[in-house]
Design a protein around this motif. Sequence first.
Motif, PDB file in Angstrom:
ATOM      1  N   LEU A  50      20.156   6.565   6.038  1.00  0.00           N
ATOM      2  CA  LEU A  50      20.496   6.938   7.393  1.00  0.00           C
ATOM      3  C   LEU A  50      21.700   6.146   7.845  1.00  0.00           C
ATOM      4  O   LEU A  50      21.734   4.909   7.726  1.00  0.00           O
ATOM      5  CB  LEU A  50      19.318   6.691   8.337  1.00  0.00           C
ATOM      6  N   GLN A  51      22.686   6.824   8.389  1.00  0.00           N
ATOM      7  CA  GLN A  51      23.888   6.180   8.883  1.00  0.00           C
ATOM      8  C   GLN A  51      23.668   5.733  10.320  1.00  0.00           C
ATOM      9  O   GLN A  51      23.413   6.565  11.192  1.00  0.00           O
ATOM     10  CB  GLN A  51      25.075   7.134   8.786  1.00  0.00           C
ATOM     11  N   VAL A  52      23.749   4.435  10.559  1.00  0.00           N
ATOM     12  CA  VAL A  52      23.527   3.883  11.892  1.00  0.00           C
ATOM     13  C   VAL A  52      24.871   3.419  12.427  1.00  0.00           C
ATOM     14  O   VAL A  52      25.219   2.242  12.371  1.00  0.00           O
ATOM     15  CB  VAL A  52      22.507   2.736  11.857  1.00  0.00           C
ATOM     16  N   SER A  53      25.630   4.368  12.900  1.00  0.00           N
ATOM     17  CA  SER A  53      27.007   4.091  13.309  1.00  0.00           C
ATOM     18  C   SER A  53      27.455   5.134  14.313  1.00  0.00           C
ATOM     19  O   SER A  53      27.108   6.313  14.200  1.00  0.00           O
ATOM     20  CB  SER A  53      27.936   4.118  12.085  1.00  0.00           C
ATOM     21  N   LYS A  54      28.234   4.710  15.301  1.00  0.00           N
ATOM     22  CA  LYS A  54      28.757   5.625  16.299  1.00  0.00           C
ATOM     23  C   LYS A  54      29.982   6.392  15.810  1.00  0.00           C
ATOM     24  O   LYS A  54      30.376   7.390  16.391  1.00  0.00           O
ATOM     25  CB  LYS A  54      29.118   4.854  17.574  1.00  0.00           C
ATOM     26  N   GLY A  60      29.395   1.312   2.121  1.00  0.00           N
ATOM     27  CA  GLY A  60      28.814   1.732   0.859  1.00  0.00           C
ATOM     28  C   GLY A  60      28.519   3.209   0.780  1.00  0.00           C
ATOM     29  O   GLY A  60      28.004   3.698  -0.236  1.00  0.00           O
ATOM     30  N   VAL A  61      28.830   3.948   1.852  1.00  0.00           N
ATOM     31  CA  VAL A  61      28.532   5.386   1.913  1.00  0.00           C
ATOM     32  C   VAL A  61      29.696   6.186   1.344  1.00  0.00           C
ATOM     33  O   VAL A  61      30.847   5.999   1.739  1.00  0.00           O
ATOM     34  CB  VAL A  61      28.257   5.820   3.366  1.00  0.00           C
ATOM     35  N   GLN A  62      29.392   7.082   0.420  1.00  0.00           N
ATOM     36  CA  GLN A  62      30.436   7.911  -0.186  1.00  0.00           C
ATOM     37  C   GLN A  62      31.131   8.748   0.878  1.00  0.00           C
ATOM     38  O   GLN A  62      30.486   9.396   1.703  1.00  0.00           O
ATOM     39  CB  GLN A  62      29.833   8.830  -1.249  1.00  0.00           C
ATOM     40  N   GLY A  63      32.446   8.710   0.890  1.00  0.00           N
ATOM     41  CA  GLY A  63      33.221   9.498   1.842  1.00  0.00           C
ATOM     42  C   GLY A  63      33.492   8.802   3.168  1.00  0.00           C
ATOM     43  O   GLY A  63      34.214   9.343   4.000  1.00  0.00           O
ATOM     44  N   SER A  64      32.919   7.624   3.382  1.00  0.00           N
ATOM     45  CA  SER A  64      33.160   6.906   4.627  1.00  0.00           C
ATOM     46  C   SER A  64      34.485   6.156   4.556  1.00  0.00           C
ATOM     47  O   SER A  64      35.073   5.997   3.488  1.00  0.00           O
ATOM     48  CB  SER A  64      32.020   5.912   4.904  1.00  0.00           C
ATOM     49  N   MET A  65      34.945   5.687   5.707  1.00  0.00           N
ATOM     50  CA  MET A  65      36.183   4.913   5.746  1.00  0.00           C
ATOM     51  C   MET A  65      35.992   3.610   4.969  1.00  0.00           C
ATOM     52  O   MET A  65      34.980   2.936   5.095  1.00  0.00           O
ATOM     53  CB  MET A  65      36.557   4.604   7.191  1.00  0.00           C
ATOM     54  N   ALA A 100      22.411   2.400   6.590  1.00  0.00           N
ATOM     55  CA  ALA A 100      23.817   2.049   6.423  1.00  0.00           C
ATOM     56  C   ALA A 100      24.392   1.735   7.804  1.00  0.00           C
ATOM     57  O   ALA A 100      24.637   2.641   8.606  1.00  0.00           O
ATOM     58  CB  ALA A 100      24.581   3.189   5.758  1.00  0.00           C
ATOM     59  N   LEU A 101      24.570   0.458   8.084  1.00  0.00           N
ATOM     60  CA  LEU A 101      24.995   0.035   9.408  1.00  0.00           C
ATOM     61  C   LEU A 101      26.509   0.078   9.566  1.00  0.00           C
ATOM     62  O   LEU A 101      27.253  -0.227   8.637  1.00  0.00           O
ATOM     63  CB  LEU A 101      24.516  -1.399   9.687  1.00  0.00           C
ATOM     64  N   PRO A 104       0.820  -1.211   0.000  1.00  0.00           N
ATOM     65  CA  PRO A 104       0.000   0.000   0.000  1.00  0.00           C
ATOM     66  C   PRO A 104       0.856   1.263   0.000  1.00  0.00           C
ATOM     67  O   PRO A 104       2.074   1.204   0.206  1.00  0.00           O
ATOM     68  CB  PRO A 104      -0.785  -0.126   1.305  1.00  0.00           C
ATOM     69  N   LYS A 105       0.210   2.393  -0.192  1.00  0.00           N
ATOM     70  CA  LYS A 105       0.915   3.679  -0.206  1.00  0.00           C
ATOM     71  C   LYS A 105       1.687   3.909   1.092  1.00  0.00           C
ATOM     72  O   LYS A 105       2.779   4.467   1.092  1.00  0.00           O
ATOM     73  CB  LYS A 105      -0.071   4.822  -0.428  1.00  0.00           C
ATOM     74  N   GLU A 106       1.108   3.458   2.212  1.00  0.00           N
ATOM     75  CA  GLU A 106       1.761   3.640   3.512  1.00  0.00           C
ATOM     76  C   GLU A 106       2.738   2.513   3.839  1.00  0.00           C
ATOM     77  O   GLU A 106       3.252   2.434   4.958  1.00  0.00           O
ATOM     78  CB  GLU A 106       0.715   3.759   4.622  1.00  0.00           C
ATOM     79  N   GLY A 107       3.011   1.640   2.868  1.00  0.00           N
ATOM     80  CA  GLY A 107       3.972   0.564   3.080  1.00  0.00           C
ATOM     81  C   GLY A 107       5.397   1.097   3.191  1.00  0.00           C
ATOM     82  O   GLY A 107       5.684   2.260   2.881  1.00  0.00           O
ATOM     83  N   HIS A 108       6.299   0.220   3.622  1.00  0.00           N
ATOM     84  CA  HIS A 108       7.681   0.655   3.860  1.00  0.00           C
ATOM     85  C   HIS A 108       8.657  -0.427   3.416  1.00  0.00           C
ATOM     86  O   HIS A 108       8.549  -1.583   3.847  1.00  0.00           O
ATOM     87  CB  HIS A 108       7.879   0.942   5.349  1.00  0.00           C
ATOM     88  N   VAL A 109       9.578  -0.063   2.543  1.00  0.00           N
ATOM     89  CA  VAL A 109      10.656  -0.951   2.115  1.00  0.00           C
ATOM     90  C   VAL A 109      11.946  -0.454   2.755  1.00  0.00           C
ATOM     91  O   VAL A 109      12.367   0.680   2.517  1.00  0.00           O
ATOM     92  CB  VAL A 109      10.804  -0.989   0.581  1.00  0.00           C
ATOM     93  N   VAL A 110      12.567  -1.294   3.572  1.00  0.00           N
ATOM     94  CA  VAL A 110      13.808  -0.948   4.267  1.00  0.00           C
ATOM     95  C   VAL A 110      14.916  -1.858   3.765  1.00  0.00           C
ATOM     96  O   VAL A 110      14.813  -3.081   3.850  1.00  0.00           O
ATOM     97  CB  VAL A 110      13.656  -1.109   5.794  1.00  0.00           C
ATOM     98  N   THR A 111      15.966  -1.256   3.235  1.00  0.00           N
ATOM     99  CA  THR A 111      17.117  -2.029   2.758  1.00  0.00           C
ATOM    100  C   THR A 111      18.284  -1.824   3.710  1.00  0.00           C
ATOM    101  O   THR A 111      18.598  -0.688   4.085  1.00  0.00           O
ATOM    102  CB  THR A 111      17.513  -1.598   1.336  1.00  0.00           C
ATOM    103  N   ILE A 112      18.908  -2.920   4.108  1.00  0.00           N
ATOM    104  CA  ILE A 112      20.062  -2.847   4.999  1.00  0.00           C
ATOM    105  C   ILE A 112      21.327  -2.755   4.157  1.00  0.00           C
ATOM    106  O   ILE A 112      21.676  -3.684   3.434  1.00  0.00           O
ATOM    107  CB  ILE A 112      20.123  -4.072   5.928  1.00  0.00           C
ATOM    108  N   SER A 113      21.989  -1.610   4.270  1.00  0.00           N
ATOM    109  CA  SER A 113      23.250  -1.396   3.583  1.00  0.00           C
ATOM    110  C   SER A 113      24.363  -1.349   4.632  1.00  0.00           C
ATOM    111  O   SER A 113      24.208  -1.881   5.736  1.00  0.00           O
ATOM    112  CB  SER A 113      23.190  -0.101   2.754  1.00  0.00           C
ATOM    113  N   SER A 114      25.453  -0.724   4.293  1.00  0.00           N
ATOM    114  CA  SER A 114      26.618  -0.683   5.175  1.00  0.00           C
ATOM    115  C   SER A 114      27.300   0.670   5.074  1.00  0.00           C
ATOM    116  O   SER A 114      27.240   1.334   4.036  1.00  0.00           O
ATOM    117  CB  SER A 114      27.605  -1.787   4.770  1.00  0.00           C
ATOM    118  N   MET A 115      27.969   1.059   6.160  1.00  0.00           N
ATOM    119  CA  MET A 115      28.766   2.290   6.114  1.00  0.00           C
ATOM    120  C   MET A 115      29.835   2.194   5.024  1.00  0.00           C
ATOM    121  O   MET A 115      30.271   3.203   4.483  1.00  0.00           O
ATOM    122  CB  MET A 115      29.411   2.544   7.474  1.00  0.00           C
TER     123      MET A 115
END
Length: 229
Positions: A222-226, A135-140, A177-178, A122-133
């Motif tokens: 969203l970056q999920v990292s300390k 894969g983030v541009q500029g990350s270590m 991005a974990l 539905p329109k209010e549905g949610h697709v969440v993909t688990i990526s990684s830090m």
Amino acid sequence: MNHKKVIITGTSRGIGFELAQILADEGHQVLALSRNHTPIKNLKHPNIHSFSFNLNEENDLDQLDKFVNEQWQGSVDILIHNAGSIINKPFAEITAQELMSVYQTNVFGVFQLNQRLMGKMPKEGHVVTISSMGGVQGSMKFPGLTAYSSSKSAVINLTEILAEEYKETGPSFNVLALGAVQTEMLEEAFPGYEAPNSAHEMAQYIADFSLTGNKFYNGKMLQVSKSTP
């Protein structure tokens, strides 16, 4: 609470295994998909359904369609792409077959599963993909993870594109991005490394985000990292 119908990939161990239990314990209906579904099946949880599933097999995708149509009246509220494949190997030594194997799970599987389920969300549905830090541009970045990190970058871009393409009809698409999480997959890639977060802790965060994140975000990474990138 308005209970949801949730599909999670990669549930045989680690974050996916914990995630399925957390959402099922909260009363949501969970379809837990992995090649080895014995660990999740052995839980005998009344809210968890499972069968052996390969993201890249047409017959398995057909079986998924059949389940959703017959058991869930053809609708899915939340899709969590958690399945992942990693190889830690010098760039010059990675074979085409190894590269394809990583991309088959981390990119092509996500692409194909999205295609199969778009008409069922539905329109209010949610697709969440688990990526990684990674894969983030500029990350270590770390040597040996060229296949893994580049694949995780691909699904970040895919999420942004799909959010734009489906912005009028839904569902919402977001990617997490974990940073490092203490899982079996991490131990296999980096023996002896101790991560700051457990699989259960990260699974709780992902569960909460999957249920509410689409109220605030669409097409976001969203970056999920300390640590700082």
